[in-house]
Motif scaffolding. Structure first.
Motif, short mmCIF file in Angstrom:
data_model
loop_
_atom_site.label_atom_id
_atom_site.label_comp_id
_atom_site.label_asym_id
_atom_site.label_seq_id
_atom_site.Cartn_x
_atom_site.Cartn_y
_atom_site.Cartn_z
N ALA A 168 0.83 -1.21 0.00
CA ALA A 168 0.00 0.00 0.00
C ALA A 168 0.86 1.26 0.00
N GLU A 169 2.01 1.19 0.65
CA GLU A 169 2.87 2.36 0.79
C GLU A 169 3.75 2.57 -0.43
N ASN A 170 4.28 1.50 -0.98
CA ASN A 170 5.28 1.62 -2.03
C ASN A 170 4.79 1.25 -3.42
N LEU A 171 3.79 0.37 -3.48
CA LEU A 171 3.26 -0.07 -4.78
C LEU A 171 1.74 -0.08 -4.73
N PRO A 172 1.14 1.10 -4.59
CA PRO A 172 -0.32 1.14 -4.39
C PRO A 172 -1.12 0.55 -5.54
N GLU A 173 -0.57 0.53 -6.76
CA GLU A 173 -1.30 -0.01 -7.90
C GLU A 173 -0.97 -1.48 -8.17
N ALA A 174 -0.14 -2.08 -7.32
CA ALA A 174 0.33 -3.44 -7.60
C ALA A 174 -0.81 -4.44 -7.65
N ARG A 175 -1.76 -4.33 -6.75
CA ARG A 175 -2.85 -5.30 -6.71
C ARG A 175 -3.73 -5.19 -7.96
N VAL A 176 -3.95 -3.96 -8.42
CA VAL A 176 -4.75 -3.77 -9.63
C VAL A 176 -4.02 -4.38 -10.83
N ARG A 177 -2.71 -4.15 -10.92
CA ARG A 177 -1.94 -4.71 -12.03
C ARG A 177 -1.95 -6.24 -11.98
N LEU A 178 -1.79 -6.78 -10.78
CA LEU A 178 -1.79 -8.24 -10.65
C LEU A 178 -3.14 -8.81 -11.04
N ALA A 179 -4.21 -8.19 -10.57
CA ALA A 179 -5.55 -8.68 -10.90
C ALA A 179 -5.78 -8.65 -12.40
N GLY A 180 -5.33 -7.59 -13.05
CA GLY A 180 -5.50 -7.50 -14.50
C GLY A 180 -4.69 -8.56 -15.23
N ALA A 181 -3.45 -8.79 -14.76
CA ALA A 181 -2.60 -9.80 -15.40
C ALA A 181 -3.19 -11.20 -15.26
N SER A 203 -14.41 -12.70 -11.43
CA SER A 203 -15.71 -12.73 -10.77
C SER A 203 -15.82 -11.69 -9.66
N ARG A 204 -14.65 -11.27 -9.12
CA ARG A 204 -14.66 -10.28 -8.04
C ARG A 204 -14.39 -8.87 -8.55
N GLY A 205 -13.93 -8.73 -9.80
CA GLY A 205 -13.61 -7.41 -10.34
C GLY A 205 -12.11 -7.17 -10.31
N THR A 206 -11.59 -6.62 -11.40
CA THR A 206 -10.16 -6.42 -11.52
C THR A 206 -9.71 -4.99 -11.28
N ASP A 207 -10.64 -4.06 -11.31
CA ASP A 207 -10.24 -2.66 -11.11
C ASP A 207 -11.06 -1.95 -10.05
N ASP A 208 -11.82 -2.71 -9.31
CA ASP A 208 -12.64 -2.15 -8.23
C ASP A 208 -11.85 -2.25 -6.92
N PRO A 209 -11.45 -1.13 -6.32
CA PRO A 209 -10.65 -1.18 -5.09
C PRO A 209 -11.33 -1.98 -3.98
N GLU A 210 -12.65 -1.86 -3.88
CA GLU A 210 -13.35 -2.59 -2.83
C GLU A 210 -13.30 -4.09 -3.07
N ALA A 211 -13.42 -4.49 -4.33
CA ALA A 211 -13.36 -5.92 -4.66
C ALA A 211 -11.96 -6.47 -4.39
N ILE A 212 -10.94 -5.70 -4.73
CA ILE A 212 -9.56 -6.13 -4.48
C ILE A 212 -9.29 -6.20 -2.98
N ALA A 213 -9.82 -5.23 -2.23
CA ALA A 213 -9.67 -5.28 -0.78
C ALA A 213 -10.35 -6.51 -0.20
N ALA A 214 -11.50 -6.88 -0.78
CA ALA A 214 -12.21 -8.08 -0.31
C ALA A 214 -11.39 -9.34 -0.57
N LEU A 215 -10.68 -9.37 -1.71
CA LEU A 215 -9.80 -10.51 -2.00
C LEU A 215 -8.69 -10.60 -0.95
N GLU A 216 -8.14 -9.46 -0.55
CA GLU A 216 -7.10 -9.46 0.46
C GLU A 216 -7.66 -9.91 1.82
N ASP A 217 -8.89 -9.47 2.11
CA ASP A 217 -9.53 -9.91 3.36
C ASP A 217 -9.67 -11.43 3.37
#
Length: 245
Positions: A168-181, A203-217
């Motif tokens: 979150a501090e150093n690569l804030p877009e990393a999760r979005v990039r990974l989800a897209g890849a 199925s959870r969404g690749t560019d939705d911050p809330e969906a990505i946060a849910a994946l991390e949860d």
């Protein structure tokens, strides 16, 4: 010796206003906690903390100590916010509650998990947590293995929080990039494993911050549960006489 409420402010900006409360150790840690919440534990300096308080840096040293001492005090305050479960819970429920409820507290104050993992539980609140957690494990029958089980469970969870903080501090877009890849492989007939992952991500969404946060949860909860499974298996072998008590 208590400081005057009109201690000189840094940077030649005059004296601390008389209507401001006097500088105290608690007030210094309060200010450092606010900086940690906005910037992270490792992002602020003693000079920045002093500027936020409108005092000279030596006032921080006088009341609390050097930056490490202040960071320890902040970490102690944060860990004390993590609810300690009731001692009459079963060991698995106790640790599940501790680790799941501890994550949002640690995520709110980035860098505290890193400090816990790298330096260890040297602060009072972490020592109290360890004491109670090991007692729960001892009462469950872990015997001499209680200490290792405690370290494994807490380090597994807090290391994952540390990684989340760093991302979150150093690569804030990393999760979005990974989800897209990964999503790009959802229909890949040559790589069925990646296709399954891509379908799950899509199925959870690749560019939705809330969906990505849910994946991390979900992944954090999965990590906690599998860590508990592993420790339970060790206890099961001890019960069958496969390990020393």
């Amino acid at each position: 010796m208590p400081s005057s409420p009109s201690s000189p402010a840094p940077g030649g900006r005059g004296r601390r206003p008389l209507d401001r409360p006097p500088i105290t150790p608690v007030g210094i840690v309060d200010a450092a906690l606010r900086l940690t919440e906005t910037d992270g534990l490792d992002a602020w300096s003693t000079r920045q903390l002093a500027a936020a308080l409108e005092v000279w840096p030596r006032a921080v040293y006088h009341h609390v100590g050097d930056r490490d001492a202040v960071a320890d005090a902040v970490a102690d305050r944060v860990v004390s916010m993590i609810p300690l479960p009731a001692q009459d819970l079963g060991w698995r429920e106790w640790f599940s509650s501790l680790l799941l409820e501890g994550r949002p507290v640690l995520r709110r104050y980035r860098g505290v998990a890193r400090r816990l993992v790298r330096i260890g539980p040297i602060i009072p609140s972490a020592l109290t947590m360890m004491d109670r957690g090991i007692l729960v494990l001892q009462q469950a029958g872990f015997g001499d293995g209680a200490t290792a089980a405690y370290r494994y469970l807490t380090n597994s969870a807090f290391t994952l929080v540390m990684v989340e903080d760093d991302r979150a501090e150093n690569l804030p877009e990393a999760r979005v990039r990974l989800a897209g890849a990964l999503a790009a492989h959802r229909d890949d007939p040559e790589r069925p494993g990646l296709a399954a992952v891509g379908a799950a991500v899509t199925s959870r969404g690749t560019d939705d911050p809330e969906a990505i946060a849910a994946l991390e949860d979900d992944f954090y909860a999965y990590t906690v549960e599998r860590s508990l499974d592993g420790v339970a298996a060790v206890l099961g072998r001890a019960d069958r006489g496969g390990l020393p008590g």
